[in-house]
Structures are given as structure tokens and as C-alpha cells.
Design an enzyme around this catalytic site. Structure first.
Site, PDB file in Angstrom:
ATOM      1  N   GLU A  81      -0.732  -8.670   5.351  1.00 42.96           N
ATOM      2  CA  GLU A  81      -0.400  -8.829   6.775  1.00 42.96           C
ATOM      3  C   GLU A  81      -1.622  -8.719   7.688  1.00 42.96           C
ATOM      4  OE1 GLU A  81       0.264  -6.270   4.924  1.00 42.96           O
ATOM      5  OE2 GLU A  81      -0.219  -4.435   6.032  1.00 42.96           O
ATOM      6  N   HIS A 140      -3.079  -5.359   1.700  1.00 39.27           N
ATOM      7  CA  HIS A 140      -2.363  -5.636   2.954  1.00 39.27           C
ATOM      8  C   HIS A 140      -2.451  -7.105   3.348  1.00 39.27           C
ATOM      9  CE1 HIS A 140      -1.896  -1.423   4.421  1.00 39.27           C
ATOM     10  NE2 HIS A 140      -2.952  -1.213   3.660  1.00 39.27           N
ATOM     11  N   CYS A 193       0.835  -1.208   0.000  1.00 34.72           N
ATOM     12  CA  CYS A 193       0.000   0.000   0.000  1.00 34.72           C
ATOM     13  C   CYS A 193       0.874   1.264   0.000  1.00 34.72           C
ATOM     14  CB  CYS A 193      -0.966  -0.071   1.176  1.00 34.72           C
ATOM     15  SG  CYS A 193      -2.425   0.937   0.915  1.00 34.72           S
TER      16      CYS A 193
HETATM   17  N1  GLN Z   1      -3.570   6.301   1.116  1.00 35.11           N
HETATM   18  C1  GLN Z   1      -2.316   5.991   1.741  1.00 35.11           C
HETATM   19  C2  GLN Z   1      -1.170   6.776   1.103  1.00 35.11           C
HETATM   20  O1  GLN Z   1      -1.353   7.529   0.230  1.00 35.11           O
HETATM   21  C3  GLN Z   1      -2.011   4.530   1.678  1.00 35.11           C
HETATM   22  C4  GLN Z   1      -2.999   3.756   2.532  1.00 35.11           C
HETATM   23  C5  GLN Z   1      -2.438   2.520   3.158  1.00 35.11           C
HETATM   24  O2  GLN Z   1      -1.226   2.313   3.210  1.00 35.11           O
HETATM   25  N2  GLN Z   1      -3.313   1.713   3.690  1.00 35.11           N
HETATM   26  O3  GLN Z   1      -0.051   6.619   1.509  1.00 35.11           O
END
Ligand code: GLN
Length: 206
Positions: free
Chosen positions: A179, A177, A82
Site C-alpha cells: 500500500e 507494505h 506486516c
Molecule cells: N514490528 C511491527 C510489529 O511487530 C510490525 C511493523 C509494521 O507493521 N510495519 O507489529
């Protein structure tokens, strides 16, 4: 398979603990990395989910941006989930003003790509490189990969073709994710890369 590699989790912000626990459960020795001297002791680094613009700023404040870029250039395996995927992307779309990434993956990644209506969702994803069963994937304010360079393998896409998992050499990235769902196969793949990297480093330093 996954074993006793010594790996780091970048511990500036984000879901550091979840990654550390999962990696320890797979037998890895885990270092929470905040400083360059800690990075120098590991054979791989996880970039957690969280807020990419915050991790970017803190990494510059802590003097970690250049050491992480140098580690990527030296072939150190990294796995970004992410926000971590955003940090590995050469091009970040919809970043905040002045947002930087470590780069290394020849991809363009758009932040918060599912819009405000879709803060989070879960789905089952077919990931041929990991085999059966499908991956149960949780997306939280997730980015997507909008451009994939020639050397990048697409590991998973949504049914509409949106790319959500990629690998370029020893760099792995997922929009979601694993994890948080107890899905260990991406981390096992990362640990395999880290063990190989540790061995090649040992042999070149021998
Ligand atoms: N929206 C977040 C970002 O721009 C990422 C979200 C996440 O890691 N769950 O970093």
C-alpha cells in the site's frame, strides 16, 4: 477482477488510511472497522501494518478478538500486511509478554526479524502468482514467516529463501507494505476473494 465488494480495514492502529485509499481506488466500498457490528457488514477485512502488540491489545479491549476469530473460521477473506500478517499467524515468535494473535494461518511468524540494523529496506520481488512485473516491496521493521504449514502457499521469498508472502485459502499475508508503493495486485487478489465470499454468503442465506 476487483470491483465493488464492501470490505473493512481494521482501524484500531496502523496505516489504515493508506489501505482504505488504495481499496477505494480499486472500486471497493470501504468501512473502517472498530466494532463487531461494523465487521458484520463487510465481506473481507484488511489488517494493516502498525504495531501488532498494540493492535492485539486494542482488539481485546474493543471486544474484537472473538468476532474476528469467528469471521476467519467462517471463511471471511482477510489480508494482513506486516503487523497484520503477525496477527493472522497461529504462532508468533518474539512477541511481547502475553501477545496474542487472531490466528487462522498455519504459520509461525517472527516479529522484527531483520533486527535493529535493518529498520527498513526495499527490494524487487518475484511473485509468480501475480505475474509480471516484479513487486516493489517495502519492508518496515518487518516480520518473516519461519514455518509454513501443509495447507499454506508461499507466494514470495527473498533470494535467500526467507518467506515473505503467504496464502492459506482466503487468508493472505505479506511481510511488506504494497500500500505504500502503489502496488495494487495483492489488494485486487483480496477483493476477488471478498467478492466470491459475498456471493457464497448470499446464496447460503437466500
Ligand atoms: N514490528 C511491527 C510489529 O511487530 C510490525 C511493523 C509494521 O507493521 N510495519 O507489529
Amino acid at each position: 477482477m476487483a470491483g465493488n465488494a464492501r470490505v473493512g480495514v481494521l482501524a484500531l492502529q496502523g496505516d489504515v488510511r493508506e489501505h482504505a485509499a488504495l481499496l477505494r481506488g480499486l472500486g471497493a466500498e470501504v468501512v473502517l472497522v472498530r466494532r463487531p457490528d461494523e465487521l458484520a457488514t463487510v465481506s473481507g477485512l484488511v489488517l494493516p501494518g502498525g504495531e501488532s502488540s498494540v493492535i492485539d491489545k486494542l482488539s481485546r479491549l474493543f471486544g474484537m478478538q472473538e468476532p474476528i476469530r469467528a469471521a476467519i473460521a467462517a471463511g471471511m477473506p482477510m489480508y494482513g500486511t506486516c503487523a497484520g500478517l503477525i496477527l493472522l499467524a497461529d504462532d508468533v515468535l518474539d512477541g511481547i509478554d502475553g501477545q496474542e494473535s487472531f490466528g487462522g494461518m498455519d504459520v509461525a511468524v517472527r516479529r522484527n526479524a531483520f533486527g535493529r540494523q535493518t529498520e527498513s529496506f526495499e527490494t524487487d520481488l518475484d511473485v509468480p502468482a501475480l505475474g509480471e512485473p516484479a513487486v516493489h516491496a517495502t519492508f518496515i521493521r518487518a516480520p518473516v514467516v519461519e514455518r509454513v504449514g501443509a495447507g499454506v502457499d508461499v507466494l514470495a521469498s527473498l533470494p535467500d529463501g526467507t518467506v515473505v508472502a503467504v496464502q492459506q485459502g482466503s487468508l493472505l499475508g505479506t511481510s511488506f507494505h504494497p500500500e505504500v508503493d502503489g502496488e495494487t495486485r495483492f489488494h485486487e487478489r483480496f477483493l476477488d476473494l471478498a467478492e466470491t465470499f459475498a456471493l457464497t454468503r448470499e446464496s447460503t442465506h437466500a
